[in-house]
Design an enzyme around this catalytic site. Structure first.
Site, PDB file in Angstrom:
ATOM      1  N   GLN A 163       0.813  -1.221   0.000  1.00 29.59           N
ATOM      2  CA  GLN A 163       0.000   0.000   0.000  1.00 29.59           C
ATOM      3  C   GLN A 163       0.844   1.267   0.000  1.00 29.59           C
ATOM      4  O   GLN A 163       0.319   2.357  -0.224  1.00 29.59           O
ATOM      5  CB  GLN A 163      -0.932   0.022   1.217  1.00 29.59           C
ATOM      6  CG  GLN A 163      -2.026  -1.034   1.155  1.00 29.59           C
ATOM      7  CD  GLN A 163      -2.906  -0.947   2.373  1.00 29.59           C
ATOM      8  OE1 GLN A 163      -2.606  -1.525   3.405  1.00 29.59           O
ATOM      9  NE2 GLN A 163      -3.996  -0.206   2.274  1.00 29.59           N
TER      10      GLN A 163
ATOM     11  N   HIS B  28      -7.222  -9.208   6.512  1.00 30.52           N
ATOM     12  CA  HIS B  28      -7.318  -8.137   5.502  1.00 30.52           C
ATOM     13  C   HIS B  28      -5.921  -7.774   4.972  1.00 30.52           C
ATOM     14  O   HIS B  28      -5.707  -7.710   3.760  1.00 30.52           O
ATOM     15  CB  HIS B  28      -7.997  -6.919   6.159  1.00 30.52           C
ATOM     16  CG  HIS B  28      -8.081  -5.692   5.319  1.00 30.52           C
ATOM     17  ND1 HIS B  28      -9.281  -5.097   4.991  1.00 30.52           N
ATOM     18  CD2 HIS B  28      -7.119  -4.914   4.754  1.00 30.52           C
ATOM     19  CE1 HIS B  28      -9.038  -4.024   4.240  1.00 30.52           C
ATOM     20  NE2 HIS B  28      -7.739  -3.885   4.088  1.00 30.52           N
ATOM     21  N   GLU B  29      -4.958  -7.596   5.887  1.00 30.89           N
ATOM     22  CA  GLU B  29      -3.604  -7.183   5.470  1.00 30.89           C
ATOM     23  C   GLU B  29      -2.886  -8.316   4.725  1.00 30.89           C
ATOM     24  O   GLU B  29      -2.176  -8.061   3.747  1.00 30.89           O
ATOM     25  CB  GLU B  29      -2.780  -6.723   6.675  1.00 30.89           C
ATOM     26  CG  GLU B  29      -3.347  -5.533   7.446  1.00 30.89           C
ATOM     27  CD  GLU B  29      -3.747  -4.362   6.574  1.00 30.89           C
ATOM     28  OE1 GLU B  29      -3.133  -4.119   5.509  1.00 30.89           O
ATOM     29  OE2 GLU B  29      -4.712  -3.668   6.954  1.00 30.89           O
TER      30      GLU B  29
ATOM     31  N   HIS C 182      -3.811  -8.413   1.196  1.00 28.23           N
ATOM     32  CA  HIS C 182      -3.092  -7.417   0.381  1.00 28.23           C
ATOM     33  C   HIS C 182      -1.802  -8.013  -0.201  1.00 28.23           C
ATOM     34  O   HIS C 182      -1.411  -7.678  -1.316  1.00 28.23           O
ATOM     35  CB  HIS C 182      -2.690  -6.202   1.234  1.00 28.23           C
ATOM     36  CG  HIS C 182      -3.739  -5.131   1.317  1.00 28.23           C
ATOM     37  ND1 HIS C 182      -4.209  -4.463   0.219  1.00 28.23           N
ATOM     38  CD2 HIS C 182      -4.380  -4.594   2.385  1.00 28.23           C
ATOM     39  CE1 HIS C 182      -5.108  -3.564   0.608  1.00 28.23           C
ATOM     40  NE2 HIS C 182      -5.239  -3.620   1.917  1.00 28.23           N
TER      41      HIS C 182
HETATM   42 ZN    ZN Z   1      -6.498  -2.549   3.088  1.00 29.82          ZN
END
Ligand code: ZN
Length: 157
Positions: free
Chosen positions: A51, A131-132, A135
Site C-alpha cells: 500500500q 485483511h492485510e 493485500h
Molecule cells: Zn487494506
C-alpha cells in the site's frame, strides 16, 4: 520517519503478489517506522507494504492504541469460526463493506528484530491481519464484501 504516499485502488500494483522479506536491513527497519507513522496519520488500524508501493510481505497493525505490531512474512496456518464485520481500507477511500472473516487465526511471522513467533489472534486483530495478508496476495476487501456502505450509511447506524 516519514509519511508515505498510499497507493489507491485502480493502481495495478495493489493486484500484485508481494515477495518475502529476505533480511531485516536498515531499509526495512526504516520502512516499518514509516509505515506505522503513515498508518497512524491516516487513522488506519493496518497497513501492508504494497500500500506504500513496496512489494514485500510486511504488514503493520495497531488494533490496540499505543501498541503497533509488525508482521514480517506472515503465514496464517489455521482459521476458526466466522464473524461478519464492516471493513474499510486506506487504499479504497470512502467505501466500507461487510466481510466474513474467521473469528480466530493462528499466524506465524517474524517481528522487527527477526524473531519468529506463532500466535493466536482473535476479534479485530484477526480481522485486520486477514485483511492485510490478503493485500500481500493482491486481494482487496471489496473482492470479498457482500454489502457496501458509504460514510453516510455508517453514520446513520
Ligand atoms: Zn487494506
Amino acid at each position: 520517519m516519514a509519511i508515505l504516499n498510499i497507493v489507491k485502488d485502480g493502481d495495478e500494483l495493489l493486484r500484485k503478489k508481494s515477495r518475502p522479506v529476505e533480511a531485516i536491513t536498515p531499509r526495512i527497519e526504516a520502512l516499518i517506522g514509516d509505515m506505522i507513522e503513515t498508518m497512524r496519520k491516516a487513522n488506519g488500524v493496518g497497513l501492508a507494504a504494497v500500500q506504500v508501493g513496496i512489494l514485500r510481505r510486511l504488514v503493520v497493525i495497531e488494533t490496540e492504541e499505543g501498541n503497533p505490531r509488525c508482521f514480517i512474512n506472515p503465514v496464517i496456518s489455521e482459521r476458526k469460526g466466522s464473524d461478519e464485520g464492516v471493513e474499510g481500507c486506506l487504499s479504497v477511500p470512502g467505501v466500507w463493506g461487510k466481510v466474513e472473516r474467521p473469528s480466530e487465526i493462528t499466524i506465524t511471522y517474524m517481528d522487527e528484530k527477526g524473531v519468529t513467533h506463532t500466535t493466536v489472534e482473535t476479534e479485530l486483530a484477526a480481522r485486520c491481519l486477514c485483511h492485510e495478508c490478503d493485500h500481500l496476495d493482491g486481494i482487496l476487501f471489496k473482492d470479498k464484501a457482500t454489502e457496501f456502505f458509504s460514510r453516510e450509511d455508517l453514520e446513520e447506524e
